[in-house]
Write a protein that holds these residues in place. Sequence first.
Motif, short mmCIF file in Angstrom:
data_model
loop_
_atom_site.label_atom_id
_atom_site.label_comp_id
_atom_site.label_asym_id
_atom_site.label_seq_id
_atom_site.Cartn_x
_atom_site.Cartn_y
_atom_site.Cartn_z
N TYR A 115 0.85 -1.19 0.00
CA TYR A 115 0.00 0.00 0.00
C TYR A 115 0.89 1.24 0.00
O TYR A 115 1.89 1.30 0.71
N ARG A 116 0.51 2.20 -0.82
CA ARG A 116 1.15 3.52 -0.82
C ARG A 116 0.03 4.55 -0.87
O ARG A 116 -0.88 4.46 -1.71
N HIS A 117 0.09 5.52 0.03
CA HIS A 117 -0.96 6.55 0.10
C HIS A 117 -1.08 7.25 -1.25
O HIS A 117 -0.07 7.62 -1.86
N LEU A 145 0.54 16.44 4.38
CA LEU A 145 -0.16 15.31 4.98
C LEU A 145 -0.23 15.48 6.49
O LEU A 145 0.70 16.01 7.11
N GLU A 155 -1.81 10.18 -2.05
CA GLU A 155 -1.29 11.54 -2.09
C GLU A 155 0.17 11.63 -1.62
O GLU A 155 0.65 12.71 -1.30
N LEU A 156 0.82 10.49 -1.56
CA LEU A 156 2.23 10.49 -1.18
C LEU A 156 3.06 10.93 -2.38
O LEU A 156 3.60 10.12 -3.14
N ARG A 199 2.51 0.69 3.56
CA ARG A 199 2.29 -0.56 4.30
C ARG A 199 3.08 -1.66 3.61
O ARG A 199 2.96 -1.87 2.41
N THR A 225 -1.19 9.95 9.35
CA THR A 225 -1.59 9.40 8.04
C THR A 225 -0.69 8.22 7.68
O THR A 225 0.54 8.32 7.74
N GLU A 226 -1.29 7.09 7.30
CA GLU A 226 -0.50 5.94 6.87
C GLU A 226 0.04 6.20 5.48
O GLU A 226 -0.72 6.41 4.52
N LEU A 227 1.34 6.21 5.37
CA LEU A 227 1.99 6.49 4.09
C LEU A 227 2.26 5.22 3.30
O LEU A 227 2.00 5.16 2.10
N HIS A 287 3.67 -0.74 9.12
CA HIS A 287 2.85 0.46 8.85
C HIS A 287 3.71 1.68 9.09
O HIS A 287 4.18 1.91 10.20
#
Length: 405
Positions: free
Chosen positions: A49-51, A60, A53-54, A68, A64-66, A190
């Motif tokens: 997983y990559r945010h 941010l 809006e990263l 995973r 906020t999880e950036l 995470h």
Amino acid sequence: MAATIDNRPLVETFMVENRAIEPKITGYGKVRPKETWDAVAQVSGRVVYRHPELERGKMLRKGTELIRIDPLDYQLKLAQAKSDLTSAKAELDKIELNGDKLVNALGIERRRLAIMEKELTRKTNLNKTGAVSSSVLEQEKQNVLAQEQKVLDLDTNLKLVPNNLEVAKAAIQVAESRVQEAKRKLENTHVVMPFDGKVAEVKIERDQVVSEREIMVKAHRWDRMEIATQVSLSDMRGLIAHTERSALVAGQVADIANLDLKADVILYVGDHKMHWDAVVTRVGESIDPQGNSVVLMVEVEQNAHVDPSLRPPLINEMYVEVVVSGGANSQLVVPAQALRGEMVYLMDEKGQLDKRPVDVGLIMEPWAIIDNGLSVGDKVVINDVIPAVTGMKLREIPASVEGQE
């Protein structure tokens, strides 16, 4: 009869006075974040997983999880560690129960040994009278010896129980540490934003495999920025010398923060000037010998909810002007334009030109602070007089200095 023409030069004069004024100096520097953060991978694995809006330059929020990283392997390791911990606790319970069992068994065997010893004594007496044969007596002795060995074995095993308990407890501590380590590694799959900040650099993509200690993201807090402001050493000395010193405590370690210096950060955008209030926090660790300057570290706090159309936020590498001011103090001042190097022109009581050397403490337009050479009530000449001949007669008009109250 022809009118008399006054050929005396007309000059603007200013009467020297004491004035409560804040000493100010001006410097320049680049904005940089007060706090930066490198998201270093603490576990290895595939990015699942990559945010969305990263991206570089994005703002941010904290928490906020950036990123995973695939947690499956670490979930299995946690389950195994928990299983090992359960086994270690079961082993401890087993040893404790066995200890209780040994205590009871030892008591029973000791009572049995006492009975057998009495029986041996009885048969020994009977053997003396011939009522019991020697072979029966010998068998009874063997039975007593065997029982004594059994009691000794139980006693030895019981004495080992405390050591076994310590070993079992140590095994539990090791298992608990492994559980904590497995939990920490699972949590480290995470990666979250530690503060409200701006993304400076992204070095990771989804489905990419990362290694431990690999930098994935760089970010910085944007609500607290600082400027390494270059000011001349002479200006810095003048500022400190003419700042109200009441904040300093006798015997206290010298610290510029104790002077409570304030700063005005100025950004020029076309014909507009934008201002931020700031504070001086510390002085740089060294002096620049080439520019004969010193660095003042100035800190700015900015609000996340400011309308950027009215005032843009300070961002990294922005070049700004910084005006540093100290506490107001009574100073002997003259207009800065009255200075001729380290000299001023005066109009004496006879209306004649006089030249006098002065010690200039600090120049801050439109004023100059004079340390020595002038007294309150002296009249200084502001405009140029050409030629400037000592003793020449002058005419005067009072000067209007921009910035006077």
